[in-house]
Write a protein that holds these residues in place. Structure first.
Motif, PDB file in Angstrom:
ATOM      1  N   UNK A  80       0.773  -1.134   0.036  1.00 21.95           N
ATOM      2  CA  UNK A  80      -0.079   0.076   0.080  1.00 21.95           C
ATOM      3  C   UNK A  80       0.744   1.295  -0.113  1.00 21.95           C
ATOM      4  N   UNK A  81       0.239   2.301  -0.449  1.00 29.88           N
ATOM      5  CA  UNK A  81       0.865   3.740  -0.172  1.00 29.88           C
ATOM      6  C   UNK A  81      -0.277   4.651   0.094  1.00 29.88           C
ATOM      7  N   UNK A  82      -0.256   4.883   1.294  1.00 32.33           N
ATOM      8  CA  UNK A  82      -1.245   6.069   1.593  1.00 32.33           C
ATOM      9  C   UNK A  82      -0.624   7.486   1.334  1.00 32.33           C
ATOM     10  N   UNK A  83      -1.243   8.191   0.566  1.00 32.26           N
ATOM     11  CA  UNK A  83      -0.863   9.608   0.346  1.00 32.26           C
ATOM     12  C   UNK A  83      -1.735  10.612   0.929  1.00 32.26           C
ATOM     13  N   UNK A  84      -1.290  11.575   1.759  1.00 29.79           N
ATOM     14  CA  UNK A  84      -1.990  12.538   2.295  1.00 29.79           C
ATOM     15  C   UNK A  84      -1.482  13.916   1.800  1.00 29.79           C
ATOM     16  N   UNK A  85      -2.455  14.774   1.932  1.00 31.36           N
ATOM     17  CA  UNK A  85      -1.980  16.262   1.702  1.00 31.36           C
ATOM     18  C   UNK A  85      -1.392  16.210   0.185  1.00 31.36           C
ATOM     19  N   UNK A  86      -2.254  15.817  -0.578  1.00 33.06           N
ATOM     20  CA  UNK A  86      -1.579  15.566  -1.943  1.00 33.06           C
ATOM     21  C   UNK A  86      -1.654  17.173  -2.693  1.00 33.06           C
ATOM     22  N   UNK A  87      -0.661  17.236  -3.627  1.00 34.84           N
ATOM     23  CA  UNK A  87      -0.552  18.345  -4.426  1.00 34.84           C
ATOM     24  C   UNK A  87      -0.502  18.212  -5.915  1.00 34.84           C
ATOM     25  N   UNK A  88      -0.682  19.115  -6.730  1.00 34.08           N
ATOM     26  CA  UNK A  88      -0.531  18.880  -8.225  1.00 34.08           C
ATOM     27  C   UNK A  88       0.856  18.316  -8.523  1.00 34.08           C
ATOM     28  N   UNK A  89       1.856  18.647  -7.627  1.00 40.99           N
ATOM     29  CA  UNK A  89       3.284  17.933  -7.985  1.00 40.99           C
ATOM     30  C   UNK A  89       3.333  16.679  -7.764  1.00 40.99           C
ATOM     31  N   UNK A  90       2.386  15.886  -7.273  1.00 35.81           N
ATOM     32  CA  UNK A  90       2.087  14.613  -7.092  1.00 35.81           C
ATOM     33  C   UNK A  90       1.561  13.768  -8.330  1.00 35.81           C
ATOM     34  N   UNK A  91       1.077  14.594  -9.107  1.00 41.49           N
ATOM     35  CA  UNK A  91       0.573  13.826 -10.382  1.00 41.49           C
ATOM     36  C   UNK A  91       1.488  13.255 -11.029  1.00 41.49           C
ATOM     37  N   UNK A  92       1.298  11.934 -11.252  1.00 40.62           N
ATOM     38  CA  UNK A  92       2.168  11.023 -11.703  1.00 40.62           C
ATOM     39  C   UNK A  92       1.579   9.477 -12.157  1.00 40.62           C
ATOM     40  N   UNK A  93       2.313   8.811 -12.861  1.00 38.02           N
ATOM     41  CA  UNK A  93       1.916   7.162 -12.732  1.00 38.02           C
ATOM     42  C   UNK A  93       2.815   6.573 -11.845  1.00 38.02           C
ATOM     43  N   UNK A  94       1.935   6.017 -11.015  1.00 36.22           N
ATOM     44  CA  UNK A  94       2.578   5.367  -9.899  1.00 36.22           C
ATOM     45  C   UNK A  94       2.886   3.783 -10.149  1.00 36.22           C
ATOM     46  N   UNK A  95       4.193   3.299  -9.722  1.00 32.72           N
ATOM     47  CA  UNK A  95       4.349   1.945 -10.031  1.00 32.72           C
ATOM     48  C   UNK A  95       4.959   1.295  -8.800  1.00 32.72           C
ATOM     49  N   UNK A  96       4.640  -0.182  -8.536  1.00 33.49           N
ATOM     50  CA  UNK A  96       5.196  -0.791  -7.405  1.00 33.49           C
ATOM     51  C   UNK A  96       6.212  -1.633  -8.396  1.00 33.49           C
ATOM     52  N   UNK A  97       7.105  -2.205  -7.462  1.00 33.82           N
ATOM     53  CA  UNK A  97       8.235  -3.018  -7.737  1.00 33.82           C
ATOM     54  C   UNK A  97       8.705  -4.014  -6.596  1.00 33.82           C
ATOM     55  N   UNK A  98       9.228  -4.911  -7.021  1.00 34.30           N
ATOM     56  CA  UNK A  98       9.588  -5.865  -6.062  1.00 34.30           C
ATOM     57  C   UNK A  98      10.979  -6.593  -6.523  1.00 34.30           C
ATOM     58  N   UNK A  99      11.774  -7.081  -5.473  1.00 35.63           N
ATOM     59  CA  UNK A  99      13.056  -7.631  -5.594  1.00 35.63           C
ATOM     60  C   UNK A  99      13.058  -8.748  -4.212  1.00 35.63           C
ATOM     61  N   UNK A 100      13.471  -9.839  -4.646  1.00 32.47           N
ATOM     62  CA  UNK A 100      13.977 -10.775  -3.588  1.00 32.47           C
ATOM     63  C   UNK A 100      14.824 -10.263  -2.473  1.00 32.47           C
ATOM     64  N   UNK A 101      14.668 -10.205  -1.295  1.00 40.78           N
ATOM     65  CA  UNK A 101      15.469  -9.487  -0.320  1.00 40.78           C
ATOM     66  C   UNK A 101      14.902 -10.073   1.037  1.00 40.78           C
ATOM     67  N   UNK A 102      15.840 -10.502   1.915  1.00 43.80           N
ATOM     68  CA  UNK A 102      15.671 -10.887   3.499  1.00 43.80           C
ATOM     69  C   UNK A 102      16.267  -9.702   4.381  1.00 43.80           C
TER      70      UNK A 102
END
Length: 127
Positions: A80-102
Motif C-alpha cells: 500500500x501507499x497512503x498519500x496525504x495532503x496531495x498536491x499537483x506536484x504528485x501527479x504521476x503514474x505510480x508503479x510498484x516494484x519487487x525484488x527478493x531480499x531478506x
C-alpha cells in the motif's frame, strides 16, 4: 511468473488523500523488498518509498516523507501507499516494484535494484 497489479489511482483535489495498492501474485511476496516509484511524461522514473520484507523498515524520498506512508500485508500479498495532503506536484503514474531480499536494514531506492514491476496506476491531483 511474478505479476504486480496496481490499483486505486484516480483524480483528486489538492489537499485530499488517496491510497493505492499493489497485489503480487505468482511469487513469494513475504520474501520481497517492495518499492513505489512514480513517473511523469518526459522525466525519469523516481523513487517514492520502499519497505523491507517484514515491514519493519521503511525509507522515503524527500517529497514523500511526512505525507506518504508505505505499508504491506504479507497475508494478503499486498503493498500500500497512503498519500496525504496531495498536491499537483504528485501527479504521476505510480508503479510498484519487487525484488527478493531478506535484508531488514538495506533500502533499495534505484529502479535498477528491482526485478519485477507493475503496469502503473495514474494519480492526478487538481489544484
Amino acid at each position: 511468473q511474478v505479476q504486480l497489479k496496481e490499483s486505486g489511482g484516480g483524480l483528486v483535489q489538492a489537499g485530499d488523500s488517496l491510497r493505492i495498492s499493489c497485489v503480487v501474485s505468482g511469487g513469494a511476496f513475504s520474501m520481497y523488498a517492495m518499492g513505489w516509484f512514480r513517473q511523469t511524461p518526459g522525466k525519469e522514473r523516481e523513487f517514492v518509498a520502499t519497505i523491507v520484507w517484514n515491514g519493519n523498515g521503511k525509507s522515503y524520498a524527500d517529497p514523500a516523507r511526512g505525507r506518504f506512508t508505505i505499508s504491506r500485508d504479507n497475508d494478503k500479498n499486498t503493498l500500500y501507499l497512503q498519500m496525504d495532503r496531495l498536491g499537483p506536484q504528485d501527479t504521476a503514474v505510480y508503479y510498484c516494484a519487487a525484488r527478493p531480499s531478506y535484508s531488514s536494514t538495506y533500502y533499495y531506492t534505484r529502479t535498477g535494484d528491482y526485478e519485477f514491476w507493475g503496469q502503473g496506476t495514474q494519480v492526478t491531483v487538481s489544484s
